[in-house]
Design a protein around this motif. Structure first.
Motif, PDB file in Angstrom:
ATOM      1  N   GLU A  47      -0.831   8.464   0.769  1.00 45.83           N
ATOM      2  CA  GLU A  47      -1.166   9.707   0.097  1.00 45.83           C
ATOM      3  C   GLU A  47      -0.031  10.722   0.118  1.00 45.83           C
ATOM      4  OE1 GLU A  47      -4.258  10.274  -1.276  1.00 45.83           O
ATOM      5  OE2 GLU A  47      -4.846   8.233  -0.757  1.00 45.83           O
ATOM      6  N   ASN A 105      -3.624   5.484  -4.909  1.00 45.56           N
ATOM      7  CA  ASN A 105      -4.616   6.363  -5.520  1.00 45.56           C
ATOM      8  C   ASN A 105      -4.266   6.630  -6.984  1.00 45.56           C
ATOM      9  OD1 ASN A 105      -2.575   8.306  -5.523  1.00 45.56           O
ATOM     10  ND2 ASN A 105      -3.312   9.252  -3.642  1.00 45.56           N
ATOM     11  N   ILE A 138      -1.952  -1.272  -3.773  1.00 45.88           N
ATOM     12  CA  ILE A 138      -2.993  -0.303  -3.434  1.00 45.88           C
ATOM     13  C   ILE A 138      -2.391   1.096  -3.541  1.00 45.88           C
ATOM     14  CG2 ILE A 138      -4.652   0.493  -1.705  1.00 45.88           C
ATOM     15  CD1 ILE A 138      -4.179  -2.201  -0.242  1.00 45.88           C
ATOM     16  N   GLU A 164      -7.568   0.625  -5.563  1.00 47.42           N
ATOM     17  CA  GLU A 164      -7.533   1.985  -5.022  1.00 47.42           C
ATOM     18  C   GLU A 164      -7.840   2.029  -3.531  1.00 47.42           C
ATOM     19  OE1 GLU A 164      -9.875   4.717  -7.304  1.00 47.42           O
ATOM     20  OE2 GLU A 164      -9.164   3.890  -9.193  1.00 47.42           O
ATOM     21  N   ASN A 165      -8.313   0.899  -2.963  1.00 42.30           N
ATOM     22  CA  ASN A 165      -8.661   0.922  -1.539  1.00 42.30           C
ATOM     23  C   ASN A 165      -8.609  -0.487  -0.943  1.00 42.30           C
ATOM     24  OD1 ASN A 165     -11.348  -0.353  -1.879  1.00 42.30           O
ATOM     25  ND2 ASN A 165     -11.832   1.568  -2.944  1.00 42.30           N
ATOM     26  N   ASN A 166      -8.687  -0.532   0.361  1.00 38.63           N
ATOM     27  CA  ASN A 166      -8.596  -1.807   1.090  1.00 38.63           C
ATOM     28  C   ASN A 166      -9.774  -2.733   0.788  1.00 38.63           C
ATOM     29  OD1 ASN A 166      -6.332  -0.689   2.225  1.00 38.63           O
ATOM     30  ND2 ASN A 166      -7.266  -0.292   4.210  1.00 38.63           N
ATOM     31  N   LYS A 204       0.841  -1.193   0.000  1.00 35.50           N
ATOM     32  CA  LYS A 204       0.000   0.000   0.000  1.00 35.50           C
ATOM     33  C   LYS A 204       0.877   1.245   0.000  1.00 35.50           C
ATOM     34  CE  LYS A 204      -3.901   2.195   2.262  1.00 35.50           C
ATOM     35  NZ  LYS A 204      -4.936   2.056   3.293  1.00 35.50           N
TER      36      LYS A 204
END
Length: 88
Positions: free
Chosen positions: A26, A52, A50, A71-73, A23
């Protein structure tokens, strides 16, 4: 010395796992996460990445090595559920 010891622990964990989930956050350029993804790829361990959309271009090589990019968990959980049970 602490970073070296953590590196041993991380490498051992990657070697022992079935799937690596990497991951990217940001705010930070997480070179250690990129290194871990590369290490897993070199070992032939599947990677789920993972991050953005803003980091999509910067991480294109890692995305190419990954079997899935999310894009997300929640998307990771859905992939794992499918892999383990076949349920969508």
């Amino acid at each position: 010395k602490g970073a070296n010891i953590n590196s041993i622990r991380t490498k051992k964990s990657i070697e022992d796992c079935d799937i690596v989930i990497v991951k990217f956050g940001e705010k930070y350029k997480q070179w250690n996460a990129a290194y871990d993804a590369g290490y897993a790829s070199a070992l032939g361990i599947p990677i789920i990445c993972i991050h953005n959309k803003e980091n999509q271009h910067a991480l294109k090589e890692i995305d190419a090595a990954a079997l899935a990019v999310t894009e997300n968990n929640l998307q990771v959980v859905q992939i794992l559920k499918y892999v383990l049970s076949g349920d969508i």
